[in-house]
Design a protein around this motif. Structure first.
Motif, PDB file in Angstrom:
ATOM      1  N   ALA A 271       0.825  -1.214   0.000  1.00  0.00           N
ATOM      2  CA  ALA A 271       0.000   0.000   0.000  1.00  0.00           C
ATOM      3  C   ALA A 271       0.858   1.262   0.000  1.00  0.00           C
ATOM      4  O   ALA A 271       1.897   1.330   0.656  1.00  0.00           O
ATOM      5  CB  ALA A 271      -0.917  -0.006   1.219  1.00  0.00           C
ATOM      6  N   TRP A 272       0.421   2.244  -0.760  1.00  0.00           N
ATOM      7  CA  TRP A 272       1.023   3.581  -0.731  1.00  0.00           C
ATOM      8  C   TRP A 272       0.116   4.472   0.097  1.00  0.00           C
ATOM      9  O   TRP A 272      -1.056   4.640  -0.204  1.00  0.00           O
ATOM     10  CB  TRP A 272       1.155   4.140  -2.147  1.00  0.00           C
ATOM     11  N   THR A 273       0.662   5.050   1.167  1.00  0.00           N
ATOM     12  CA  THR A 273      -0.167   5.800   2.113  1.00  0.00           C
ATOM     13  C   THR A 273       0.181   7.283   2.085  1.00  0.00           C
ATOM     14  O   THR A 273       1.124   7.706   1.420  1.00  0.00           O
ATOM     15  CB  THR A 273       0.036   5.261   3.538  1.00  0.00           C
ATOM     16  N   ILE A 274      -0.578   8.042   2.856  1.00  0.00           N
ATOM     17  CA  ILE A 274      -0.378   9.484   2.907  1.00  0.00           C
ATOM     18  C   ILE A 274       0.982   9.837   3.498  1.00  0.00           C
ATOM     19  O   ILE A 274       1.610  10.819   3.097  1.00  0.00           O
ATOM     20  CB  ILE A 274      -1.511  10.166   3.725  1.00  0.00           C
ATOM     21  N   TYR A 275       1.473   9.038   4.463  1.00  0.00           N
ATOM     22  CA  TYR A 275       2.768   9.370   5.056  1.00  0.00           C
ATOM     23  C   TYR A 275       3.914   9.134   4.068  1.00  0.00           C
ATOM     24  O   TYR A 275       4.952   9.778   4.153  1.00  0.00           O
ATOM     25  CB  TYR A 275       3.000   8.591   6.361  1.00  0.00           C
ATOM     26  N   HIS A 276       3.722   8.231   3.100  1.00  0.00           N
ATOM     27  CA  HIS A 276       4.715   8.082   2.031  1.00  0.00           C
ATOM     28  C   HIS A 276       4.763   9.356   1.183  1.00  0.00           C
ATOM     29  O   HIS A 276       5.841   9.823   0.802  1.00  0.00           O
ATOM     30  CB  HIS A 276       4.374   6.885   1.139  1.00  0.00           C
ATOM     31  N   SER A 277       3.589   9.885   0.874  1.00  0.00           N
ATOM     32  CA  SER A 277       3.522  11.083   0.035  1.00  0.00           C
ATOM     33  C   SER A 277       4.123  12.289   0.750  1.00  0.00           C
ATOM     34  O   SER A 277       4.943  13.016   0.188  1.00  0.00           O
ATOM     35  CB  SER A 277       2.069  11.375  -0.350  1.00  0.00           C
ATOM     36  N   ILE A 278       3.706  12.510   2.016  1.00  0.00           N
ATOM     37  CA  ILE A 278       4.212  13.659   2.769  1.00  0.00           C
ATOM     38  C   ILE A 278       5.713  13.537   3.000  1.00  0.00           C
ATOM     39  O   ILE A 278       6.477  14.482   2.774  1.00  0.00           O
ATOM     40  CB  ILE A 278       3.467  13.788   4.115  1.00  0.00           C
ATOM     41  N   GLY A 279       6.149  12.370   3.458  1.00  0.00           N
ATOM     42  CA  GLY A 279       7.573  12.164   3.698  1.00  0.00           C
ATOM     43  C   GLY A 279       8.393  12.293   2.433  1.00  0.00           C
ATOM     44  O   GLY A 279       9.492  12.845   2.440  1.00  0.00           O
ATOM     45  N   GLY A 280       7.858  11.791   1.320  1.00  0.00           N
ATOM     46  CA  GLY A 280       8.572  11.890   0.048  1.00  0.00           C
ATOM     47  C   GLY A 280       8.780  13.328  -0.390  1.00  0.00           C
ATOM     48  O   GLY A 280       9.851  13.692  -0.884  1.00  0.00           O
ATOM     49  N   VAL A 281       7.743  14.165  -0.216  1.00  0.00           N
ATOM     50  CA  VAL A 281       7.858  15.576  -0.578  1.00  0.00           C
ATOM     51  C   VAL A 281       8.916  16.262   0.291  1.00  0.00           C
ATOM     52  O   VAL A 281       9.732  17.059  -0.203  1.00  0.00           O
ATOM     53  CB  VAL A 281       6.502  16.282  -0.441  1.00  0.00           C
ATOM     54  N   ILE A 282       8.896  15.977   1.597  1.00  0.00           N
ATOM     55  CA  ILE A 282       9.885  16.575   2.502  1.00  0.00           C
ATOM     56  C   ILE A 282      11.301  16.161   2.107  1.00  0.00           C
ATOM     57  O   ILE A 282      12.221  16.988   2.085  1.00  0.00           O
ATOM     58  CB  ILE A 282       9.593  16.164   3.961  1.00  0.00           C
ATOM     59  N   ILE A 283      11.476  14.897   1.778  1.00  0.00           N
ATOM     60  CA  ILE A 283      12.788  14.397   1.362  1.00  0.00           C
ATOM     61  C   ILE A 283      13.261  15.115   0.104  1.00  0.00           C
ATOM     62  O   ILE A 283      14.415  15.547   0.002  1.00  0.00           O
ATOM     63  CB  ILE A 283      12.735  12.877   1.125  1.00  0.00           C
ATOM     64  N   LEU A 284      12.367  15.253  -0.867  1.00  0.00           N
ATOM     65  CA  LEU A 284      12.738  15.919  -2.118  1.00  0.00           C
ATOM     66  C   LEU A 284      13.113  17.378  -1.886  1.00  0.00           C
ATOM     67  O   LEU A 284      14.077  17.881  -2.469  1.00  0.00           O
ATOM     68  CB  LEU A 284      11.584  15.821  -3.112  1.00  0.00           C
ATOM     69  N   LEU A 285      12.371  18.060  -1.032  1.00  0.00           N
ATOM     70  CA  LEU A 285      12.689  19.455  -0.723  1.00  0.00           C
ATOM     71  C   LEU A 285      14.072  19.566  -0.080  1.00  0.00           C
ATOM     72  O   LEU A 285      14.841  20.485  -0.382  1.00  0.00           O
ATOM     73  CB  LEU A 285      11.625  20.047   0.206  1.00  0.00           C
ATOM     74  N   GLY A 286      14.378  18.644   0.805  1.00  0.00           N
ATOM     75  CA  GLY A 286      15.693  18.643   1.438  1.00  0.00           C
ATOM     76  C   GLY A 286      16.811  18.422   0.445  1.00  0.00           C
ATOM     77  O   GLY A 286      17.869  19.068   0.516  1.00  0.00           O
ATOM     78  N   ILE A 287      16.586  17.540  -0.514  1.00  0.00           N
ATOM     79  CA  ILE A 287      17.598  17.267  -1.534  1.00  0.00           C
ATOM     80  C   ILE A 287      17.847  18.503  -2.392  1.00  0.00           C
ATOM     81  O   ILE A 287      18.993  18.860  -2.685  1.00  0.00           O
ATOM     82  CB  ILE A 287      17.164  16.076  -2.415  1.00  0.00           C
ATOM     83  N   VAL A 288      16.770  19.164  -2.804  1.00  0.00           N
ATOM     84  CA  VAL A 288      16.914  20.372  -3.630  1.00  0.00           C
ATOM     85  C   VAL A 288      17.676  21.451  -2.861  1.00  0.00           C
ATOM     86  O   VAL A 288      18.582  22.101  -3.398  1.00  0.00           O
ATOM     87  CB  VAL A 288      15.531  20.889  -4.066  1.00  0.00           C
ATOM     88  N   LEU A 289      17.336  21.635  -1.607  1.00  0.00           N
ATOM     89  CA  LEU A 289      17.994  22.656  -0.797  1.00  0.00           C
ATOM     90  C   LEU A 289      19.475  22.327  -0.600  1.00  0.00           C
ATOM     91  O   LEU A 289      20.324  23.221  -0.618  1.00  0.00           O
ATOM     92  CB  LEU A 289      17.299  22.775   0.559  1.00  0.00           C
ATOM     93  N   ALA A 290      19.783  21.057  -0.417  1.00  0.00           N
ATOM     94  CA  ALA A 290      21.170  20.656  -0.163  1.00  0.00           C
ATOM     95  C   ALA A 290      22.068  20.905  -1.372  1.00  0.00           C
ATOM     96  O   ALA A 290      23.301  20.965  -1.229  1.00  0.00           O
ATOM     97  CB  ALA A 290      21.233  19.186   0.232  1.00  0.00           C
ATOM     98  N   GLN A 291      21.486  21.040  -2.566  1.00  0.00           N
ATOM     99  CA  GLN A 291      22.293  21.283  -3.756  1.00  0.00           C
ATOM    100  C   GLN A 291      22.707  22.747  -3.897  1.00  0.00           C
ATOM    101  O   GLN A 291      23.581  23.076  -4.705  1.00  0.00           O
ATOM    102  CB  GLN A 291      21.527  20.866  -5.021  1.00  0.00           C
ATOM    103  N   LYS A 292      22.094  23.608  -3.118  1.00  0.00           N
ATOM    104  CA  LYS A 292      22.382  25.035  -3.233  1.00  0.00           C
ATOM    105  C   LYS A 292      23.739  25.342  -2.620  1.00  0.00           C
ATOM    106  O   LYS A 292      24.051  24.898  -1.519  1.00  0.00           O
ATOM    107  CB  LYS A 292      21.294  25.864  -2.534  1.00  0.00           C
ATOM    108  N   LYS A 293      24.543  26.086  -3.336  1.00  0.00           N
ATOM    109  CA  LYS A 293      25.871  26.457  -2.865  1.00  0.00           C
ATOM    110  C   LYS A 293      25.849  27.846  -2.234  1.00  0.00           C
ATOM    111  O   LYS A 293      25.083  28.716  -2.631  1.00  0.00           O
ATOM    112  CB  LYS A 293      26.884  26.446  -4.015  1.00  0.00           C
ATOM    113  N   THR A 294      26.704  28.037  -1.252  1.00  0.00           N
ATOM    114  CA  THR A 294      26.850  29.343  -0.633  1.00  0.00           C
ATOM    115  C   THR A 294      27.565  30.284  -1.584  1.00  0.00           C
ATOM    116  O   THR A 294      28.599  29.947  -2.160  1.00  0.00           O
ATOM    117  CB  THR A 294      27.661  29.251   0.676  1.00  0.00           C
ATOM    118  N   ALA A 295      27.001  31.451  -1.790  1.00  0.00           N
ATOM    119  CA  ALA A 295      27.614  32.415  -2.713  1.00  0.00           C
ATOM    120  C   ALA A 295      28.967  32.871  -2.201  1.00  0.00           C
ATOM    121  O   ALA A 295      29.158  33.119  -1.014  1.00  0.00           O
ATOM    122  CB  ALA A 295      26.685  33.617  -2.882  1.00  0.00           C
ATOM    123  N   VAL A 296      29.912  32.965  -3.130  1.00  0.00           N
ATOM    124  CA  VAL A 296      31.262  33.442  -2.793  1.00  0.00           C
ATOM    125  C   VAL A 296      31.358  34.922  -3.089  1.00  0.00           C
ATOM    126  O   VAL A 296      31.109  35.377  -4.205  1.00  0.00           O
ATOM    127  CB  VAL A 296      32.330  32.676  -3.605  1.00  0.00           C
TER     128      VAL A 296
END
Length: 304
Positions: A271-296
């Motif tokens: 079964a695919w549940t709501i917590y899979h969907s919510i957790g998946g979105v949070i994980i993806l947001l974290g991955i996108v944010l982690a790719q951002k580099k600090t400006a020099v």
């Protein structure tokens, strides 16, 4: 003078494809656990990969033998951590835990990689990597808790989970060593030599535990493991480490629980549940944010 850094956006697809292949392999690994021993499938997968590569790589390896000799011990260490300790322990864990748990634990690789990078490379992650890692880690905990954090208090330990944790810890070393050494060796040659070492490392285990034969129940799994997760995925991953670095690459391992759940939904009818969907979105947001580099900041510009 301003220095402009070009982001190689296509490089981000490399770890995604690698993780997708490995996620599929988790399901395959769990499925075939009842049909073949961990040592046997681990040996066969590298044997299949070695046989496939040999016609294309044997001549090139001979031509580059002096370069290989120069990095002999580095190849030996990479193979031990990435192909024997990680993969072998993962196959052992599959006999004592679920594929879902294996996928979740694999996503802890970024946390271990940051720790190992700080110790070996003396790299201090920027604030975006830290925040992104924390956010994606929160998503993982949410998925693990099935949306109820209080339920985590009732989770009992499992031997397979501990073995898998040890496996991903070793794989963190593999990624960091790739970045630390940055061997000036073509990736396919590097992969081929590491596979050769892996086969040699398996010999004492085969002598001790024995080698189970290939039959109709496990042949498809052995062939898949020998081709896609053994050849295609590692090649993509090593390319990603070169372009993105170990920390930014390893964060994509957080996609593994999501990919594993999707595969389980369509293949294993889980079964695919709501917590899979919510957790998946949070994980993806974290991955996108982690790719951002600090400006020099350019000192000349800041003086204006």
């Amino acid at each position: 003078m301003n220095t402009k850094t070009t982001t190689i956006w296509w490089a981000f697809s490399l770890p995604i494809l690698a993780v997708l292949i490995w996620s599929m392999n988790i399901a395959v690994t769990r499925y075939v656990a009842d049909y073949i021993t961990p040592v046997s499938i681990s040996f066969y997968r590298w044997l299949v990969a070695f046989i496939i590569l040999t016609p294309f790589m044997a001549k090139k390896v001979w031509q580059n033998r002096h370069l290989i000799q120069q990095h002999f011990w580095q190849f030996a260490i990479l193979s031990a951590f990435g192909m024997v300790l990680y993969q072998g322990l993962a196959y052992s864990a599959a006999h004592h835990t679920s594929a879902t748990n294996m996928g979740i634990i694999n996503a802890f690789i970024p946390v271990f990689t940051i720790f190992v990078s700080m110790f070996i490379l003396r790299e201090i992650p920027n604030r975006f990597a830290v925040i992104g890692s924390i956010l994606s880690f929160f998503g993982l905990i949410y998925v693990m808790a099935q949306g109820d954090f209080a339920s985590l208090l009732g989770l009992s330990g499992h031997s397979g989970d501990f073995v898998m944790i040890l496996a991903v810890f070793f794989y963190a070393f593999y990624g960091v060593f790739l970045k630390k050494w940055q061997l000036k060796v073509p990736l396919l040659i590097s992969l081929y030599v590491q596979i050769g070492f892996a086969l040699v490392y398996h010999l004492p285990f085969i002598f001790w535990f024995g080698l189970q034969g290939i039959d109709a129940n496990n042949v498809a799994s052995v062939l898949y493991a020998g081709m896609f997760p053994s050849l295609v995925a590692p090649f993509f991953w090593m390319l990603a480490v070169q372009y993105l670095g170990p920390n930014r690459t390893s964060i994509f391992m957080n996609l593994m629980p999501v990919f594993t759940a999707i595969i389980a939904f369509f293949w294993l009818n889980e079964a695919w549940t709501i917590y899979h969907s919510i957790g998946g979105v949070i994980i993806l947001l974290g991955i996108v944010l982690a790719q951002k580099k600090t400006a020099v900041v350019n000192p000349m510009q800041s003086a204006k």
